[in-house]
Scaffold this motif. Structure first.
Motif, PDB file in Angstrom:
ATOM      1  N   THR A   1     -32.088 -19.431  -6.857  1.00 46.74           N
ATOM      2  CA  THR A   1     -32.182 -21.573  -6.343  1.00 46.74           C
ATOM      3  C   THR A   1     -30.926 -21.176  -7.235  1.00 46.74           C
ATOM      4  O   THR A   1     -30.132 -22.371  -6.459  1.00 46.74           O
TER       5      THR A   1
ATOM      6  N   ARG B   1     -27.513 -23.041  -5.205  1.00 44.32           N
ATOM      7  CA  ARG B   1     -27.363 -24.910  -5.255  1.00 44.32           C
ATOM      8  C   ARG B   1     -25.805 -24.786  -5.786  1.00 44.32           C
ATOM      9  O   ARG B   1     -25.529 -25.409  -6.277  1.00 44.32           O
TER      10      ARG B   1
ATOM     11  N   MET C   1     -31.696 -26.252  -0.320  1.00 43.81           N
ATOM     12  CA  MET C   1     -32.443 -25.577   0.325  1.00 43.81           C
ATOM     13  C   MET C   1     -33.411 -25.487  -0.624  1.00 43.81           C
ATOM     14  O   MET C   1     -34.162 -25.716  -2.386  1.00 43.81           O
TER      15      MET C   1
ATOM     16  N   MET D   1     -38.708 -29.785  -6.428  1.00 34.08           N
ATOM     17  CA  MET D   1     -37.777 -28.639  -5.982  1.00 34.08           C
ATOM     18  C   MET D   1     -36.978 -29.869  -4.415  1.00 34.08           C
ATOM     19  O   MET D   1     -35.784 -29.471  -4.371  1.00 34.08           O
TER      20      MET D   1
ATOM     21  N   SER E   1     -34.561 -32.336  -5.606  1.00 30.78           N
ATOM     22  CA  SER E   1     -33.217 -31.208  -6.162  1.00 30.78           C
ATOM     23  C   SER E   1     -32.470 -31.658  -5.148  1.00 30.78           C
ATOM     24  O   SER E   1     -31.324 -31.278  -5.620  1.00 30.78           O
TER      25      SER E   1
ATOM     26  N   LEU F   1     -38.183 -20.425 -27.456  1.00 34.55           N
ATOM     27  CA  LEU F   1     -37.506 -19.570 -26.403  1.00 34.55           C
ATOM     28  C   LEU F   1     -38.609 -20.141 -25.545  1.00 34.55           C
ATOM     29  O   LEU F   1     -37.754 -19.540 -23.952  1.00 34.55           O
TER      30      LEU F   1
ATOM     31  N   TYR G   1     -45.002 -25.816 -16.074  1.00 27.33           N
ATOM     32  CA  TYR G   1     -45.952 -24.740 -15.717  1.00 27.33           C
ATOM     33  C   TYR G   1     -47.306 -26.178 -15.516  1.00 27.33           C
ATOM     34  O   TYR G   1     -48.483 -25.556 -15.235  1.00 27.33           O
TER      35      TYR G   1
ATOM     36  N   GLU H   1     -36.257 -15.213  -8.332  1.00 28.65           N
ATOM     37  CA  GLU H   1     -36.400 -16.212  -7.383  1.00 28.65           C
ATOM     38  C   GLU H   1     -35.376 -17.487  -7.930  1.00 28.65           C
ATOM     39  O   GLU H   1     -34.475 -17.859  -7.739  1.00 28.65           O
ATOM     40  N   HIS H   2     -35.811 -17.720  -9.701  1.00 29.56           N
ATOM     41  CA  HIS H   2     -34.931 -19.317  -9.777  1.00 29.56           C
ATOM     42  C   HIS H   2     -34.153 -18.978 -10.101  1.00 29.56           C
ATOM     43  O   HIS H   2     -33.104 -19.656  -9.937  1.00 29.56           O
TER      44      HIS H   2
ATOM     45  N   PHE I   1     -37.569 -23.918  -1.126  1.00 34.42           N
ATOM     46  CA  PHE I   1     -37.256 -22.167  -1.063  1.00 34.42           C
ATOM     47  C   PHE I   1     -39.815 -22.759  -1.119  1.00 34.42           C
ATOM     48  O   PHE I   1     -39.851 -23.494  -1.458  1.00 34.42           O
TER      49      PHE I   1
ATOM     50  N   ALA J   1     -42.264 -20.059  -8.875  1.00 38.44           N
ATOM     51  CA  ALA J   1     -41.059 -18.963  -9.222  1.00 38.44           C
ATOM     52  C   ALA J   1     -39.763 -19.306  -8.866  1.00 38.44           C
ATOM     53  O   ALA J   1     -38.925 -18.536  -9.086  1.00 38.44           O
ATOM     54  N   HIS J   2     -39.171 -19.852  -7.921  1.00 35.95           N
ATOM     55  CA  HIS J   2     -38.165 -20.561  -7.773  1.00 35.95           C
ATOM     56  C   HIS J   2     -37.033 -21.824  -8.767  1.00 35.95           C
ATOM     57  O   HIS J   2     -36.567 -22.213  -8.541  1.00 35.95           O
ATOM     58  N   ILE J   3     -38.165 -22.158  -9.165  1.00 36.07           N
ATOM     59  CA  ILE J   3     -37.841 -22.785 -11.140  1.00 36.07           C
ATOM     60  C   ILE J   3     -37.909 -22.239 -11.654  1.00 36.07           C
ATOM     61  O   ILE J   3     -38.640 -21.489 -12.405  1.00 36.07           O
ATOM     62  N   ASN J   4     -36.576 -22.685 -12.379  1.00 30.16           N
ATOM     63  CA  ASN J   4     -36.759 -21.591 -13.890  1.00 30.16           C
ATOM     64  C   ASN J   4     -38.117 -22.268 -14.945  1.00 30.16           C
ATOM     65  O   ASN J   4     -37.499 -23.114 -15.295  1.00 30.16           O
ATOM     66  N   PRO J   5     -38.555 -20.981 -15.106  1.00 33.86           N
ATOM     67  CA  PRO J   5     -40.257 -21.555 -15.963  1.00 33.86           C
ATOM     68  C   PRO J   5     -39.606 -21.801 -17.535  1.00 33.86           C
ATOM     69  O   PRO J   5     -40.747 -22.451 -18.133  1.00 33.86           O
ATOM     70  N   VAL J   6     -38.596 -21.665 -17.989  1.00 30.26           N
ATOM     71  CA  VAL J   6     -38.355 -21.834 -19.233  1.00 30.26           C
ATOM     72  C   VAL J   6     -37.556 -23.379 -19.418  1.00 30.26           C
ATOM     73  O   VAL J   6     -37.044 -23.299 -20.443  1.00 30.26           O
ATOM     74  N   ARG J   7     -37.202 -23.675 -18.361  1.00 30.32           N
ATOM     75  CA  ARG J   7     -36.637 -25.246 -18.652  1.00 30.32           C
ATOM     76  C   ARG J   7     -37.633 -26.221 -18.426  1.00 30.32           C
ATOM     77  O   ARG J   7     -37.973 -26.254 -17.751  1.00 30.32           O
TER      78      ARG J   7
ATOM     79  N   PRO K   1     -41.599 -22.106 -23.994  1.00 29.50           N
ATOM     80  CA  PRO K   1     -42.810 -22.646 -23.515  1.00 29.50           C
ATOM     81  C   PRO K   1     -44.012 -22.619 -22.862  1.00 29.50           C
ATOM     82  O   PRO K   1     -45.230 -22.900 -23.611  1.00 29.50           O
ATOM     83  N   ARG K   2     -44.679 -21.532 -22.417  1.00 31.81           N
ATOM     84  CA  ARG K   2     -45.201 -20.555 -21.828  1.00 31.81           C
ATOM     85  C   ARG K   2     -46.140 -19.958 -22.933  1.00 31.81           C
ATOM     86  O   ARG K   2     -47.403 -19.431 -22.960  1.00 31.81           O
TER      87      ARG K   2
ATOM     88  N   PHE L   1     -33.810 -28.967 -14.473  1.00 32.02           N
ATOM     89  CA  PHE L   1     -33.311 -28.181 -13.154  1.00 32.02           C
ATOM     90  C   PHE L   1     -33.014 -29.369 -12.930  1.00 32.02           C
ATOM     91  O   PHE L   1     -32.073 -29.072 -11.684  1.00 32.02           O
TER      92      PHE L   1
ATOM     93  N   ARG M   1     -30.606 -16.499 -20.459  1.00 35.45           N
ATOM     94  CA  ARG M   1     -31.147 -17.558 -21.358  1.00 35.45           C
ATOM     95  C   ARG M   1     -33.445 -16.844 -21.663  1.00 35.45           C
ATOM     96  O   ARG M   1     -33.640 -16.436 -22.308  1.00 35.45           O
ATOM     97  N   ASN M   2     -33.610 -16.308 -20.178  1.00 31.36           N
ATOM     98  CA  ASN M   2     -34.779 -15.999 -19.911  1.00 31.36           C
ATOM     99  C   ASN M   2     -35.249 -14.619 -20.762  1.00 31.36           C
ATOM    100  O   ASN M   2     -35.932 -14.061 -21.313  1.00 31.36           O
TER     101      ASN M   2
END
Lengths: 333, 293, 311
Positions: free
Chosen positions: C212, C216, A93, A163, A166, C304, A152, C208-209, A95, A100-106, C306-307, A111, C230-231
């Protein structure tokens, strides 16, 4: 021959302010192997919800009837284990908004490799080399470096390629793309779309492509399904849709698009778009249709199957919309 | 096109979750309002409705359990606890009310100005608020007592100051979110003054946040001020105050008569819970912005 | 990230500087005569007054005295108590252990308990979630001194399971003595962390993530652990930092209720007796704890998320 994906008589109701509201009614769409099908509609037409139902990604409190089958097996009846396997292996899939659809902290690497490692039990190293190659394939330069970066740090276009990579990584038979270019800059839209299209064709995957853009749909899909207010208006070969629409709604949509070749006054579709719950019984486009007759309010919710495709318009013949359309019958499951 | 697009109109009132009609969802809100209304009644009319003189000592009825004559029993000096708690509402609630109103007014002003002006004004205001976070409200109240001596005025001012950054920070981020909305840009383009836009459009739209924070500030003020009275640094006995009552009852607990502490505690908990729930209801159930002391 | 840490470090030092200035300044400028306080109620003749003034450098300009106080404080010397006659440092060292143990036990309860309750409340629908949400809502409304009194009444006086007062001797005995005080101190804060956790987890679940990750085909446990929790941990870490940093002041209430001889009760008694050197020292410790804890939390958050610090 069984279709790859078969959505049958799908009906979805969501609770809005405590009341169940219909968002999709009697939608049937099938995608054959290697086939690219576009679903076109305005916002609120239920096209995204249709894509999500294909993965059973509906909100918990949604009321659903009908069925979604993948290679003959009912997705709605799968237990949680086979559902996970289906989501992981069979469908990839993509998006709308990658940010927004990919985890921002990883990291990007995390991913991309996560599902390979956890659902394919692949070694992290092996997974990394696999996705590095995939990133190259989708036109992401310095792939090794990208794997260590965070979302980011990448532009929207690059992120959408990540994406796509993936989705390709698990080598699914079907790609579900929900407005994959809408959130991107205009300049990168066509790049991303052509990468997606090429990668899919090379790998022989099917595609269910959700978009609001008729031209884009025509460019990448074999067949286009037009939706309005949670209902299918028509369904025919993309190459013929522009010249011979089978429904007054499609015709109105096409007429409202600016053309670079003819400078003329644009015609807007009269009235405003309606959601499935607001639409009247019968043909939902009725109130905005200039060809409306009384019998339109008794039109069946599911479109009629004709040799050239499907149309929801009961007046298609007397309006002359389908006469020119009966050249080549298309498959429909 | 005879109507402007909806996004360009200021959506005043749309998000203020005040009950338009009474349904099951509003029952907690109404319940809280009734409770707080009752407390407010005691604050105003407490001394008039108290059945007995709250300070009348009668050692012959010391430490009695609840009875017809004394619904909550009596304290060690034989004073009627029911009357003391009713009368105590005034000293217990008025201070926190002053704290809440002051902190909310100043905090809102600071938050809106910081969000609207951005740049160096925002930096200075935000950094100042950050520094103020480092000094807990209760500590500031302690310092006020240390400098000005026991009493209620100095701690109330100290706690009002200490609560400003809590309100200010939340209001600032709400105002920041709000000012990015298209209707604000539309008013700016039409040449309305910043003052007018903030006062007539931005502020009404972030009102739920402001009210929710104000209600929270009330609970923090109440908890800290009563803690101060409990510790003997604020309101002094024999004045009936809920914090003082909890503290006075401490000795009676060991003598097997916990009524004074328990009933005073009950009134404190009811007030704080009602105000906390109300603030969540108004604010649309965001997480509380500040920790309790 | 590096520049973020440096910025926070500079800011921490700045906060310490401003706060210490305010603390020292407010009490120095307080009405009242320090010599009278130093003499602790005894009559002061002119000679004694001159001696006390000279010994305590009371005639030096304010800024000089502030500089001397800060410098000495850096060496752990906070001057002499007006009343006890002993050095403030010694008096504090005798009491810091109790408070440290109390605050540590509370912090553990707050963070472990709060996160557990909040997470379960967010992930479990049905009555478990509703009950936990309601419990956290109630807990938030119980001030520390009320919690102390309730626990004291029920578990120490009525049931007799725990001691009524005192801080005990020996490690196990001290833990036993400090259990009720630690719970009282943790009570409202635990409810607060539970609420922050619940809101954070619920918010993250709708992101949203997370959809995702589900799309998956990742196992739900993995989606929850690697993406939701985690987040969601980021705001919880920040909130926990604030809470823990404030516990030292909250300890004053608990120590008073359970008659514990710690820094908090010492602060309260020193305030009532106008023993300013002690008040200044303990107030400074409170600020230092706040600054240090929050700096550690900043480090944790920058790890924790990165931003962080990008704006």
């Amino acid at each position: 021959m069984t279709a790859l994906l078969d959505i049958e008589n799908l009906r979805v109701e969501l609770p809005v302010e405590g009341k169940l509201t219909t968002v999709i009614r009697n939608v049937s769409i099938s995608v054959a192997e290697r086939e690219a099908v576009a679903v076109v509609g305005e916002s609120g037409s239920g096209k995204s919800m249709t894509a999500r139902s294909a993965l059973r990604l509906l909100p918990r409190d949604a009321a659903v009837s009908g069925d979604v089958r993948f290679l003959g097996e009912s997705v709605f009846e799968m237990d949680s284990r086979s559902l996970r396997a289906y989501r992981a292996e069979c469908v990839g899939m993509i998006f709308q908004d990658p940010r927004a659809h990919i985890n921002p902290v990883r990291t990007i690497g995390d991913f991309l490799t996560e599902s390979l490692i956890s659902t394919r039990s692949m070694k992290p190293r092996e997974a990394r080399s696999r996705v590095t190659k995939l990133l190259d394939d989708v036109g992401v330069s310095r792939a090794e470096h990208r794997l260590r970066q965070f979302p980011y740090e990448l532009s929207g276009g690059l992120l959408q390629r990540v994406m796509i990579a993936s989705a390709l990584a698990m080598e699914p038979k079907l790609i579900l793309a929900d407005e994959p270019t809408t959130a991107l800059d205009v300049t990168t839209q066509s790049d991303v779309m052509s990468i997606l299209d090429e990668a899919r064709q090379e790998r022989g995957m099917g595609l269910l492509f959700i978009t609001h853009d008729l031209e884009l749909a025509a460019a990448v899909s074999d067949r286009t399904v037009v939706m309005y207010a949670g209902t299918i208006m028509e369904d025919q070969q993309s190459s013929r849709l522009h010249d011979t629409p089978m429904h007054p709604y499609s015709a109105a949509l096409i007429a409202s698009r600016p053309s670079p070749h003819q400078r003329q006054r644009l015609t807007a579709v009269a009235g405003r778009p309606q959601s499935a719950s607001e639409a009247p019984s019968g043909c939902p486009f009725g109130p905005r249709c200039s060809f409306r007759r009384d019998e339109c309010s008794e039109a069946p919710a599911a479109p009629r199957v004709l040799p050239g495709g499907r149309t929801g318009c009961i007046r298609a013949e007397d309006l002359g919309l389908v006469a020119a359309n009966q050249l080549e019958p298309i498959r429909h499951g | 096109m005879n109507s402007r697009p909806a996004v360009l109109r200021s959506p005043v009132g749309v998000r203020l979750h005040l009950p338009s009609r009474i349904g099951a969802a509003q029952i907690p809100t109404i319940f809280c309002l009734i409770v707080l209304g009752a407390i407010a009644f005691l604050v105003v009319f407490g001394p008039l409705v108290a059945p007995q003189d709250p300070n009348a000592v009668n050692l012959s009825v010391s430490l009695q359990g609840p009875s017809g004559a004394h619904p909550f029993g009596t304290d060690i000096a034989g004073r009627d606890l029911f009357s003391r708690i009713i009368v105590g509402a005034r000293t217990s609630v008025l201070g926190p009310l002053v704290i809440a109103v002051t902190a909310t007014a100043v905090g809102t002003l600071v938050g809106v100005v910081a969000a609207w002006k951005r740049g160096w004004i925002d930096s200075i205001l935000s950094r100042t608020m950050d520094v103020m976070f480092a000094i807990p409200g209760l500590l500031l109240a302690f310092m006020a007592v240390a400098v000005f001596g026991r009493g209620i005025t100095a701690p109330v001012i100290a706690l009002a100051i200490a609560n400003i950054p809590w309100v200010g920070r939340v209001v600032r981020s709400a105002a920041l979110r709000e000012r990015t909305l298209p209707y604000i840009a539309a008013y700016t383009t039409q040449g309305f003054s910043s003052f007018r836009i903030c006062l007539r459009h931005l502020l009404p739209n972030i009102m739920p946040t402001v009210l929710a924070q104000g209600t929270l500030a009330f609970t923090y003020g109440l908890v800290d001020l009563l803690a101060l009275n409990f510790l003997g640094l604020g309101v002094q006995p024999p004045t009936a105050d809920w914090g003082v009552l909890v503290s006075e009852g401490q000795d009676s607990i060991l003598r097997g008569a916990p009524e004074e502490t328990l009933f005073a505690s009950l009134f404190i908990v009811i007030t704080v819970v009602a105000a906390t729930v109300l603030s969540q209801r108004i604010g649309g159930d965001e997480a509380p912005a500040a920790p309790p002391a | 990230m590096f520049s973020f840490i440096v910025r926070r470090l500079v800011f921490s030092v700045l906060v310490l500087f401003i706060a210490s200035f305010l603390i020292y300044g407010s009490l120095e400028l307080a009405p009242g005569d320090p010599v009278t306080a130093l003499a602790a109620g005894h009559p002061v003749d002119a000679q004694t007054r001159a001696r006390l003034t000279a010994e305590n450098h009371l005639n030096d300009p304010f800024l000089v005295r502030y500089a001397r106080w800060t410098e000495n404080a850096l060496h752990g010397d906070f001057g002499r108590s007006y009343l006890e006659g002993e050095s403030v440092g010694t008096l504090i060292r005798a009491r810091v252990g109790t408070t440290l143990l109390l605050v540590s036990m509370s912090s553990l309860l707050i963070i472990l308990g709060g996160v557990a309750i909040g997470t379960v409340a967010a992930l479990r629908r049905g009555w478990t979630g509703t009950a936990l949400t309601a419990a956290a809502g109630m807990g938030l409304g119980v001030p520390t001194f009320v919690a102390s009194m309730l626990l004291l009444t029920v578990f120490a006086v009525e049931l007799g399971w725990f001691p009524v007062f005192g801080s005990g001797s020996g490690f196990i005995d001290r833990i036993w003595h400090l259990t009720l005080p630690a719970i009282a101190l943790a009570f409202a804060s635990m409810a607060y962390i539970a609420r922050v956790t619940q809101a954070s987890v619920e918010g993250e679940l709708q992101r949203e993530h997370v959809m995702t990750a589900t799309a998956r085909g990742l196992p739900r446990r993995q989606v929850i652990r690697r993406h939701v929790l985690r987040n969601a941990s980021i705001p919880v870490a920040t909130a926990s930092g604030l809470i823990v940093a404030y516990l030292v002041v909250g300890a004053a209430v608990v120590e008073q209720s359970f008659s514990l001889n710690g820094l908090g009760s010492f602060l309260v008694s020193s305030i009532s007796r106008d023993d300013f050197p002690v008040v200044q020292a303990i107030a400074l410790i409170v600020i230092v704890v706040f600054v240090v804890v929050n700096f550690i939390v900043d480090l944790l958050v920058s790890f924790l998320d990165p931003r962080v610090g990008l704006e």
